[in-house]
Design a protein around this motif. Structure first.
Motif, PDB file in Angstrom:
ATOM      1  N   VAL A   1       0.838  -1.194   0.000  1.00  0.00           N
ATOM      2  CA  VAL A   1       0.000   0.000   0.000  1.00  0.00           C
ATOM      3  C   VAL A   1       0.877   1.250   0.000  1.00  0.00           C
ATOM      4  O   VAL A   1       0.640   2.206  -0.750  1.00  0.00           O
ATOM      5  CB  VAL A   1      -0.944  -0.003   1.219  1.00  0.00           C
ATOM      6  CG1 VAL A   1      -1.738   1.308   1.282  1.00  0.00           C
ATOM      7  CG2 VAL A   1      -1.899  -1.192   1.157  1.00  0.00           C
ATOM      8  N   HIS A   2       1.913   1.253   0.834  1.00  0.00           N
ATOM      9  CA  HIS A   2       2.852   2.379   0.894  1.00  0.00           C
ATOM     10  C   HIS A   2       3.474   2.643  -0.471  1.00  0.00           C
ATOM     11  O   HIS A   2       3.504   3.776  -0.962  1.00  0.00           O
ATOM     12  CB  HIS A   2       3.938   2.068   1.928  1.00  0.00           C
ATOM     13  CG  HIS A   2       5.011   3.111   2.038  1.00  0.00           C
ATOM     14  ND1 HIS A   2       6.057   3.191   1.133  1.00  0.00           N
ATOM     15  CD2 HIS A   2       5.204   4.107   2.936  1.00  0.00           C
ATOM     16  CE1 HIS A   2       6.844   4.190   1.476  1.00  0.00           C
ATOM     17  NE2 HIS A   2       6.354   4.766   2.556  1.00  0.00           N
ATOM     18  N   GLU A   3       3.956   1.583  -1.107  1.00  0.00           N
ATOM     19  CA  GLU A   3       4.625   1.744  -2.397  1.00  0.00           C
ATOM     20  C   GLU A   3       3.662   2.189  -3.483  1.00  0.00           C
ATOM     21  O   GLU A   3       4.015   2.980  -4.361  1.00  0.00           O
ATOM     22  CB  GLU A   3       5.309   0.429  -2.791  1.00  0.00           C
ATOM     23  CG  GLU A   3       6.580   0.157  -2.022  1.00  0.00           C
ATOM     24  CD  GLU A   3       7.573   1.298  -2.162  1.00  0.00           C
ATOM     25  OE1 GLU A   3       8.081   1.523  -3.271  1.00  0.00           O
ATOM     26  OE2 GLU A   3       7.829   1.985  -1.153  1.00  0.00           O
TER      27      GLU A   3
ATOM     28  N   ALA B   1      -2.884  -0.489 -13.346  1.00  0.00           N
ATOM     29  CA  ALA B   1      -4.219  -0.811 -12.825  1.00  0.00           C
ATOM     30  C   ALA B   1      -4.132  -1.923 -11.791  1.00  0.00           C
ATOM     31  O   ALA B   1      -4.782  -1.862 -10.737  1.00  0.00           O
ATOM     32  CB  ALA B   1      -5.145  -1.204 -13.973  1.00  0.00           C
ATOM     33  N   ARG B   2      -3.324  -2.943 -12.072  1.00  0.00           N
ATOM     34  CA  ARG B   2      -3.160  -4.040 -11.110  1.00  0.00           C
ATOM     35  C   ARG B   2      -2.518  -3.549  -9.822  1.00  0.00           C
ATOM     36  O   ARG B   2      -2.909  -3.943  -8.723  1.00  0.00           O
ATOM     37  CB  ARG B   2      -2.331  -5.167 -11.725  1.00  0.00           C
ATOM     38  CG  ARG B   2      -3.098  -6.062 -12.687  1.00  0.00           C
ATOM     39  CD  ARG B   2      -2.307  -7.322 -13.000  1.00  0.00           C
ATOM     40  NE  ARG B   2      -1.074  -7.022 -13.696  1.00  0.00           N
ATOM     41  CZ  ARG B   2      -0.954  -6.981 -15.014  1.00  0.00           C
ATOM     42  NH1 ARG B   2      -2.021  -7.202 -15.777  1.00  0.00           N
ATOM     43  NH2 ARG B   2       0.192  -6.713 -15.589  1.00  0.00           N
ATOM     44  N   CYS B   3      -1.509  -2.695  -9.942  1.00  0.00           N
ATOM     45  CA  CYS B   3      -0.814  -2.163  -8.767  1.00  0.00           C
ATOM     46  C   CYS B   3      -1.773  -1.385  -7.872  1.00  0.00           C
ATOM     47  O   CYS B   3      -1.847  -1.626  -6.664  1.00  0.00           O
ATOM     48  CB  CYS B   3       0.348  -1.265  -9.210  1.00  0.00           C
ATOM     49  SG  CYS B   3       1.163  -0.376  -7.865  1.00  0.00           S
ATOM     50  N   TYR B   4      -2.529  -0.471  -8.466  1.00  0.00           N
ATOM     51  CA  TYR B   4      -3.453   0.343  -7.676  1.00  0.00           C
ATOM     52  C   TYR B   4      -4.613  -0.484  -7.140  1.00  0.00           C
ATOM     53  O   TYR B   4      -5.053  -0.301  -6.004  1.00  0.00           O
ATOM     54  CB  TYR B   4      -3.963   1.516  -8.506  1.00  0.00           C
ATOM     55  CG  TYR B   4      -2.887   2.501  -8.913  1.00  0.00           C
ATOM     56  CD1 TYR B   4      -1.692   2.603  -8.192  1.00  0.00           C
ATOM     57  CD2 TYR B   4      -3.041   3.324 -10.016  1.00  0.00           C
ATOM     58  CE1 TYR B   4      -0.705   3.497  -8.568  1.00  0.00           C
ATOM     59  CE2 TYR B   4      -2.056   4.230 -10.391  1.00  0.00           C
ATOM     60  CZ  TYR B   4      -0.897   4.306  -9.672  1.00  0.00           C
ATOM     61  OH  TYR B   4       0.086   5.201 -10.042  1.00  0.00           O
ATOM     62  N   GLY B   5      -5.124  -1.398  -7.966  1.00  0.00           N
ATOM     63  CA  GLY B   5      -6.216  -2.246  -7.510  1.00  0.00           C
ATOM     64  C   GLY B   5      -5.790  -3.119  -6.344  1.00  0.00           C
ATOM     65  O   GLY B   5      -6.545  -3.298  -5.372  1.00  0.00           O
TER      66      GLY B   5
ATOM     67  N   TYR C   1      -7.256  -3.143  -2.455  1.00  0.00           N
ATOM     68  CA  TYR C   1      -7.710  -4.398  -1.860  1.00  0.00           C
ATOM     69  C   TYR C   1      -7.000  -4.676  -0.535  1.00  0.00           C
ATOM     70  O   TYR C   1      -7.632  -5.063   0.458  1.00  0.00           O
ATOM     71  CB  TYR C   1      -7.470  -5.540  -2.844  1.00  0.00           C
ATOM     72  CG  TYR C   1      -8.011  -6.887  -2.396  1.00  0.00           C
ATOM     73  CD1 TYR C   1      -9.354  -7.197  -2.588  1.00  0.00           C
ATOM     74  CD2 TYR C   1      -7.178  -7.824  -1.807  1.00  0.00           C
ATOM     75  CE1 TYR C   1      -9.859  -8.433  -2.185  1.00  0.00           C
ATOM     76  CE2 TYR C   1      -7.671  -9.057  -1.402  1.00  0.00           C
ATOM     77  CZ  TYR C   1      -9.012  -9.358  -1.591  1.00  0.00           C
ATOM     78  OH  TYR C   1      -9.501 -10.568  -1.177  1.00  0.00           O
ATOM     79  N   ARG C   2      -5.691  -4.464  -0.508  1.00  0.00           N
ATOM     80  CA  ARG C   2      -4.917  -4.726   0.705  1.00  0.00           C
ATOM     81  C   ARG C   2      -5.308  -3.779   1.843  1.00  0.00           C
ATOM     82  O   ARG C   2      -5.168  -4.122   3.024  1.00  0.00           O
ATOM     83  CB  ARG C   2      -3.420  -4.600   0.417  1.00  0.00           C
ATOM     84  CG  ARG C   2      -2.844  -5.723  -0.432  1.00  0.00           C
ATOM     85  CD  ARG C   2      -1.419  -5.407  -0.857  1.00  0.00           C
ATOM     86  NE  ARG C   2      -0.859  -6.439  -1.697  1.00  0.00           N
ATOM     87  CZ  ARG C   2      -0.124  -7.459  -1.261  1.00  0.00           C
ATOM     88  NH1 ARG C   2       0.117  -7.572   0.033  1.00  0.00           N
ATOM     89  NH2 ARG C   2       0.358  -8.352  -2.094  1.00  0.00           N
TER      90      ARG C   2
ATOM     91  N   MET D   1     -15.182  -5.487   3.241  1.00  0.00           N
ATOM     92  CA  MET D   1     -15.094  -4.631   2.054  1.00  0.00           C
ATOM     93  C   MET D   1     -14.285  -5.300   0.948  1.00  0.00           C
ATOM     94  O   MET D   1     -14.487  -4.996  -0.232  1.00  0.00           O
ATOM     95  CB  MET D   1     -14.497  -3.279   2.436  1.00  0.00           C
ATOM     96  CG  MET D   1     -15.361  -2.477   3.389  1.00  0.00           C
ATOM     97  SD  MET D   1     -17.102  -2.341   2.871  1.00  0.00           S
ATOM     98  CE  MET D   1     -16.935  -1.402   1.361  1.00  0.00           C
ATOM     99  N   ARG D   2     -13.386  -6.199   1.312  1.00  0.00           N
ATOM    100  CA  ARG D   2     -12.698  -6.972   0.274  1.00  0.00           C
ATOM    101  C   ARG D   2     -13.703  -7.824  -0.492  1.00  0.00           C
ATOM    102  O   ARG D   2     -13.622  -7.943  -1.725  1.00  0.00           O
ATOM    103  CB  ARG D   2     -11.616  -7.862   0.889  1.00  0.00           C
ATOM    104  CG  ARG D   2     -10.360  -7.122   1.304  1.00  0.00           C
ATOM    105  CD  ARG D   2      -9.291  -8.074   1.825  1.00  0.00           C
ATOM    106  NE  ARG D   2      -8.071  -7.343   2.158  1.00  0.00           N
ATOM    107  CZ  ARG D   2      -6.944  -7.909   2.588  1.00  0.00           C
ATOM    108  NH1 ARG D   2      -6.894  -9.234   2.721  1.00  0.00           N
ATOM    109  NH2 ARG D   2      -5.884  -7.189   2.863  1.00  0.00           N
TER     110      ARG D   2
END
Length: 302
Positions: free
Chosen positions: A5-7, A187-191, A195-196, A202-203
């Protein structure tokens, strides 16, 4: 080691450095000098002794070729008592390196961390460094549907900050709709980061949204293929193909279908036919805006 999430939040600034200026000016109300360009700079700070210092991201704003402001970005997901001692170093060092004024911008999506980070840092008599802090209260819970696709980074930040709140599914749906315009890896990175950051309930909500969206995309692909087949049978394949290219290939029709899917609204065949047949981008944009808040699919068409 920094979390995913940080990255991902750091990548929001690395991928589009102008986001730093937008947060300062539009979210925090800071006075940002007029500029024509934002560039990512080296975030490492040379030191004569260990340990070496490195910020999460550094963005330089330029007016033409002249640097006008350096923004040192720090993502703080937890309290770190060592940071107040180094943040003033970041500001003064970056100001010297960039040859312009510098500020520290802290993204802290926990209220307690944001309050801690906001405290002025006293570095000596008459010398104080005050960080600019983006806390959860500063991040909008709802991004205007009319501009969500132009504010992808803010939509992602909102989903991370408010996805677990009451009504958080609205922020999640907006972010999912926004990131679909990005390249697959981003998109995968942000998604994944969204999620994390979510709790278990909510997941599950996010998973259901993505499943509905995937099912809707498959249905839309099948429907478009059916239109092409009908057109070929009637000898008008070229006209149909042009309509598909202008509507679906440009992304407008598909974006509308995806927004509807993210919100759990299921269009009929007649609805989908109207969407796919529309070749007016302005009309499609209006429908996308309405889809973000409409209670039914019929409301989208006004």
């Amino acid at each position: 080691m920094p979390s995913a999430v940080h990255e991902a939040i750091c990548d929001l600034f690395r991928d589009r450095p102008a986001f730093a200026a937008e947060l300062l000016a539009d979210v925090l109300g800071a006075s940002v000098p007029p500029h024509t360009e934002a560039r990512v700079a080296d975030g490492s700070f040379p030191q004569n002794s260990a340990p070496a210092l490195s910020a999460d991201a550094v963005v330089e704003l330029f007016s033409g070729d002249t640097p006008v402001l350096a923004v040192v970005v720090e993502v703080q997901l937890a309290l770190d008592p060592d940071k107040p001692a180094v943040w003033p170093v970041y500001v003064t060092t970056q100001s010297r390196l960039s040859k312009c004024p510098a500020v520290i911008l802290v993204v802290a999506l926990d209220s307690a961390v944001a309050a801690w980070a906001s405290a002025p840092i006293d570095v000596g008599p008459g010398s104080v460094v005050t960080p600019w802090v983006v806390g959860p209260s500063a991040v909008p819970r709802r991004i205007d549907p009319a501009v969500v696709r132009d504010h992808v980074e803010l939509a992602v930040l909102a989903a991370i900050a408010h996805g677990n709140d009451h009504g958080g599914e609205t922020a999640i749906a907006a972010a999912l709709a926004a990131i679909r315009v990005l390249a697959d890896d981003r998109a995968r990175c942000y998604g994944s980061a969204i999620y994390r950051a979510l709790n278990a309930a909510m997941r599950r909500t996010m998973e259901e949204m993505m499943q509905r969206s995937h099912a809707m995309k498959e249905a839309e692909d099948e429907f478009v293929q059916r239109l092409i087949t009908i057109g070929q049978e009637k000898g008008v394949a070229q006209g149909v193909a042009q309509g598909v290219a202008q509507g679906v290939a440009q992304g407008e029709a598909r974006a509308l279908i995806q927004v509807l899917a993210a919100r759990g609204l299921v269009p009929t065949d007649d609805h989908r036919a109207r969407i796919v047949a529309c070749v007016d981008a302005a009309v499609l944009d209006r429908w996308i805006v309405r889809a973000a808040t409409a209670a039914t699919v019929d409301e989208v068409f006004g």
